[in-house]
Design an enzyme around this catalytic site. Structure first.
Site, PDB file in Angstrom:
ATOM      1  N   SER A   8       0.845  -1.199   0.000  1.00 32.18           N
ATOM      2  CA  SER A   8       0.000   0.000   0.000  1.00 32.18           C
ATOM      3  C   SER A   8       0.875   1.242   0.000  1.00 32.18           C
ATOM      4  O   SER A   8       1.659   1.467   0.927  1.00 32.18           O
ATOM      5  CB  SER A   8      -0.894   0.018   1.238  1.00 32.18           C
ATOM      6  OG  SER A   8      -1.469   1.307   1.369  1.00 32.18           O
ATOM      7  N   HIS A  31      -1.136  -1.189  -4.302  1.00 33.41           N
ATOM      8  CA  HIS A  31      -2.423  -0.885  -3.661  1.00 33.41           C
ATOM      9  C   HIS A  31      -2.504   0.625  -3.410  1.00 33.41           C
ATOM     10  O   HIS A  31      -1.634   1.211  -2.762  1.00 33.41           O
ATOM     11  CB  HIS A  31      -2.509  -1.654  -2.343  1.00 33.41           C
ATOM     12  CG  HIS A  31      -3.809  -1.535  -1.621  1.00 33.41           C
ATOM     13  ND1 HIS A  31      -4.901  -2.337  -1.878  1.00 33.41           N
ATOM     14  CD2 HIS A  31      -4.202  -0.714  -0.618  1.00 33.41           C
ATOM     15  CE1 HIS A  31      -5.895  -2.019  -1.068  1.00 33.41           C
ATOM     16  NE2 HIS A  31      -5.503  -1.024  -0.290  1.00 33.41           N
ATOM     17  N   ASP A  33      -4.818   3.644  -1.934  1.00 32.50           N
ATOM     18  CA  ASP A  33      -5.941   3.954  -1.052  1.00 32.50           C
ATOM     19  C   ASP A  33      -6.511   5.329  -1.356  1.00 32.50           C
ATOM     20  O   ASP A  33      -5.845   6.347  -1.159  1.00 32.50           O
ATOM     21  CB  ASP A  33      -5.475   3.897   0.412  1.00 32.50           C
ATOM     22  CG  ASP A  33      -5.181   2.477   0.862  1.00 32.50           C
ATOM     23  OD1 ASP A  33      -6.083   1.628   0.742  1.00 32.50           O
ATOM     24  OD2 ASP A  33      -4.048   2.223   1.310  1.00 32.50           O
ATOM     25  N   MET A  35      -9.306   7.950  -0.295  1.00 30.22           N
ATOM     26  CA  MET A  35     -10.183   8.286   0.844  1.00 30.22           C
ATOM     27  C   MET A  35     -10.748   9.687   0.646  1.00 30.22           C
ATOM     28  O   MET A  35     -10.041  10.579   0.153  1.00 30.22           O
ATOM     29  CB  MET A  35      -9.386   8.252   2.150  1.00 30.22           C
ATOM     30  CG  MET A  35      -8.650   6.950   2.399  1.00 30.22           C
ATOM     31  SD  MET A  35      -7.875   6.958   4.031  1.00 30.22           S
ATOM     32  CE  MET A  35      -6.868   5.474   3.929  1.00 30.22           C
ATOM     33  N   HIS A  64      -8.259   0.936  -4.004  1.00 35.85           N
ATOM     34  CA  HIS A  64      -9.189   0.671  -2.903  1.00 35.85           C
ATOM     35  C   HIS A  64      -9.933   1.961  -2.587  1.00 35.85           C
ATOM     36  O   HIS A  64      -9.354   2.887  -2.018  1.00 35.85           O
ATOM     37  CB  HIS A  64      -8.378   0.171  -1.690  1.00 35.85           C
ATOM     38  CG  HIS A  64      -9.188  -0.066  -0.453  1.00 35.85           C
ATOM     39  ND1 HIS A  64      -8.602  -0.230   0.788  1.00 35.85           N
ATOM     40  CD2 HIS A  64     -10.531  -0.166  -0.249  1.00 35.85           C
ATOM     41  CE1 HIS A  64      -9.540  -0.427   1.692  1.00 35.85           C
ATOM     42  NE2 HIS A  64     -10.723  -0.373   1.092  1.00 35.85           N
ATOM     43  N   MET A  66     -12.255   4.086  -0.560  1.00 38.44           N
ATOM     44  CA  MET A  66     -12.933   4.287   0.721  1.00 38.44           C
ATOM     45  C   MET A  66     -13.665   5.611   0.622  1.00 38.44           C
ATOM     46  O   MET A  66     -13.278   6.626   1.220  1.00 38.44           O
ATOM     47  CB  MET A  66     -11.897   4.278   1.863  1.00 38.44           C
ATOM     48  CG  MET A  66     -11.383   2.875   2.175  1.00 38.44           C
ATOM     49  SD  MET A  66      -9.802   2.880   3.025  1.00 38.44           S
ATOM     50  CE  MET A  66      -8.710   3.084   1.613  1.00 38.44           C
ATOM     51  N   MET A 135     -11.493  -6.255   5.439  1.00 41.35           N
ATOM     52  CA  MET A 135     -10.637  -5.299   6.151  1.00 41.35           C
ATOM     53  C   MET A 135     -10.247  -5.885   7.503  1.00 41.35           C
ATOM     54  O   MET A 135     -11.099  -6.338   8.270  1.00 41.35           O
ATOM     55  CB  MET A 135     -11.359  -3.965   6.358  1.00 41.35           C
ATOM     56  CG  MET A 135     -11.535  -3.127   5.106  1.00 41.35           C
ATOM     57  SD  MET A 135      -9.989  -2.704   4.242  1.00 41.35           S
ATOM     58  CE  MET A 135      -9.100  -1.770   5.502  1.00 41.35           C
ATOM     59  N   GLY A 140      -9.139   3.724   7.040  1.00 39.58           N
ATOM     60  CA  GLY A 140      -8.901   5.159   7.247  1.00 39.58           C
ATOM     61  C   GLY A 140      -7.442   5.514   7.447  1.00 39.58           C
ATOM     62  O   GLY A 140      -7.006   6.572   7.016  1.00 39.58           O
ATOM     63  N   PHE A 141      -6.695   4.625   8.091  1.00 45.04           N
ATOM     64  CA  PHE A 141      -5.306   4.961   8.418  1.00 45.04           C
ATOM     65  C   PHE A 141      -4.411   3.729   8.321  1.00 45.04           C
ATOM     66  O   PHE A 141      -4.854   2.617   8.618  1.00 45.04           O
ATOM     67  CB  PHE A 141      -5.217   5.549   9.831  1.00 45.04           C
ATOM     68  CG  PHE A 141      -6.012   6.816   9.980  1.00 45.04           C
ATOM     69  CD1 PHE A 141      -5.452   8.040   9.638  1.00 45.04           C
ATOM     70  CD2 PHE A 141      -7.327   6.772  10.408  1.00 45.04           C
ATOM     71  CE1 PHE A 141      -6.196   9.208   9.738  1.00 45.04           C
ATOM     72  CE2 PHE A 141      -8.085   7.932  10.511  1.00 45.04           C
ATOM     73  CZ  PHE A 141      -7.513   9.158  10.174  1.00 45.04           C
ATOM     74  N   ASP A 173      -6.389  -6.489   4.384  1.00 41.96           N
ATOM     75  CA  ASP A 173      -5.777  -5.159   4.347  1.00 41.96           C
ATOM     76  C   ASP A 173      -5.825  -4.558   5.739  1.00 41.96           C
ATOM     77  O   ASP A 173      -6.907  -4.344   6.293  1.00 41.96           O
ATOM     78  CB  ASP A 173      -6.571  -4.300   3.343  1.00 41.96           C
ATOM     79  CG  ASP A 173      -6.022  -2.894   3.196  1.00 41.96           C
ATOM     80  OD1 ASP A 173      -4.936  -2.594   3.726  1.00 41.96           O
ATOM     81  OD2 ASP A 173      -6.699  -2.079   2.520  1.00 41.96           O
ATOM     82  N   GLY A 175      -2.653  -3.948   9.025  1.00 45.20           N
ATOM     83  CA  GLY A 175      -1.877  -4.627  10.057  1.00 45.20           C
ATOM     84  C   GLY A 175      -1.209  -5.905   9.585  1.00 45.20           C
ATOM     85  O   GLY A 175      -0.838  -6.757  10.406  1.00 45.20           O
TER      86      GLY A 175
HETATM   87  C1  DX5 Z   1      -6.296   1.472   5.598  1.00 48.64           C
HETATM   88  C2  DX5 Z   1      -5.836   1.174   4.206  1.00 48.64           C
HETATM   89  C3  DX5 Z   1      -4.688   0.259   4.123  1.00 48.64           C
HETATM   90  C4  DX5 Z   1      -3.411   0.753   4.793  1.00 48.64           C
HETATM   91  C5  DX5 Z   1      -2.731  -0.449   5.380  1.00 48.64           C
HETATM   92  O1  DX5 Z   1      -7.538   2.068   5.547  1.00 48.64           O
HETATM   93  O2  DX5 Z   1      -6.879   0.610   3.442  1.00 48.64           O
HETATM   94  O3  DX5 Z   1      -4.403  -0.114   2.768  1.00 48.64           O
HETATM   95  O4  DX5 Z   1      -2.534   1.391   3.927  1.00 48.64           O
HETATM   96  O5  DX5 Z   1      -1.636   0.004   6.104  1.00 48.64           O
HETATM   97  P1  DX5 Z   1      -0.835  -0.946   7.111  1.00 48.64           P
HETATM   98  O6  DX5 Z   1      -0.323  -2.098   6.300  1.00 48.64           O
HETATM   99  O7  DX5 Z   1       0.220  -0.058   7.634  1.00 48.64           O
HETATM  100  O8  DX5 Z   1      -1.835  -1.408   8.137  1.00 48.64           O
HETATM  101 ZN    ZN Z   2      -6.410  -0.270   1.456  1.00 48.23          ZN
END
Ligand code: DX5
Ligand code: ZN
Length: 220
Positions: A8, A31, A33, A35, A64, A66, A135, A140-141, A173, A175
């Site tokens: 990501s 990937h 993201d 948002m 992705h 969001m 998820m 979000g983060f 996706d 952690g």
């Molecule tokens: C969170 C994103 C993820 C994020 C994962 O909302 O969708 O793609 O980048 O980041 P890590 O791998 O650090 O949890």
């Molecule tokens: Zn993502």
């Protein structure tokens, strides 16, 4: 079932995205993201940036979304060059129609669920999507901790895919790291998004290889 690693770029250096995409060229997809500060409490990038990333990326883009109203916006990300577009079940007005539309435009379609969203209502969509994203953190983060309570949903979707004999992918996706990837792979995931685990180390290629081999050992 070969595992796929999608770093990501949320964890990458946003001032040098072309260089960062080249650092992960040995991965399977990049990937991205998106948002909107409405569906999730964070704002990242949108169509003009994705369009440019698709032009310079050595890897296909796994976008992705969001965002609210994906029925309106997702097709525009296919036109911008995304190879795969994921929208959230919680945000789509007509998920089946949207998935078909994304495919008609020539991209892979995927549906995502937040950690608290049950998967039963989306099982009938397995016929029209290429991938389900479970998820493993609240979207979000980046940099959050993997939520093990999502593992039963991965297993549930895997059992349904096996029962139906289809080849839909299961992505996780949030952690994902050397410590958690085996848990998700054992539950049935085969596509792994990792942001901070990949971009947080000096040797990105070695990290991707390590994640891939940990996941491969435990997938089938
Ligand atoms: C969170 C994103 C993820 C994020 C994962 O909302 O969708 O793609 O980048 O980041 P890590 O791998 O650090 O949890
Ligand atoms: Zn993502």
């Amino acid at each position: 079932m070969a595992s796929r690693i999608h770093p990501s770029i949320l964890a990458a250096d946003f001032a040098n995205l072309e260089r960062e995409l080249n650092r992960i060229a040995m991965a399977d997809m990049a990937h991205v993201d998106v948002m909107d500060a409405h569906f999730v409490p964070n704002l990242t990038i949108g169509l003009p940036v994705v369009r440019r990333l698709a032009q310079v990326s050595p890897l296909p883009l796994d976008v992705h979304l969001m965002i609210d109203d994906p029925d309106r916006w997702a097709p525009k990300y296919v036109e911008a060059g995304a190879a795969s577009v994921t929208f959230h079940a919680e945000a789509a007005a007509d998920a089946a129609q949207l998935a078909r539309h994304i495919r008609q435009l020539g991209a892979q379609a995927a549906i995502a669920v937040r950690p608290a969203t049950p998967v039963e209502p989306i099982l009938d969509l397995l016929a029209v999507v290429d991938m389900v994203l479970i998820m493993t953190v609240e979207p979000g983060f980046g940099g959050q901790s993997f939520m093990a309570e999502t593992l039963p949903k991965i297993a549930q979707v895997r059992a349904e895919i096996t029962a139906r004999g289809c080849d839909t992918a299961i992505q996780v996706d949030g952690g994902i790291s050397r410590k958690t990837i085996k848990l998700a792979a054992d539950a049935g995931a085969n596509v792994f998004v990792a942001g901070s685990a990949v971009f947080g180390v000096a040797d990105v290629a070695a990290e991707i290889a390590a994640l891939r081999s940990l996941a491969d050992v435990h997938s089938c």
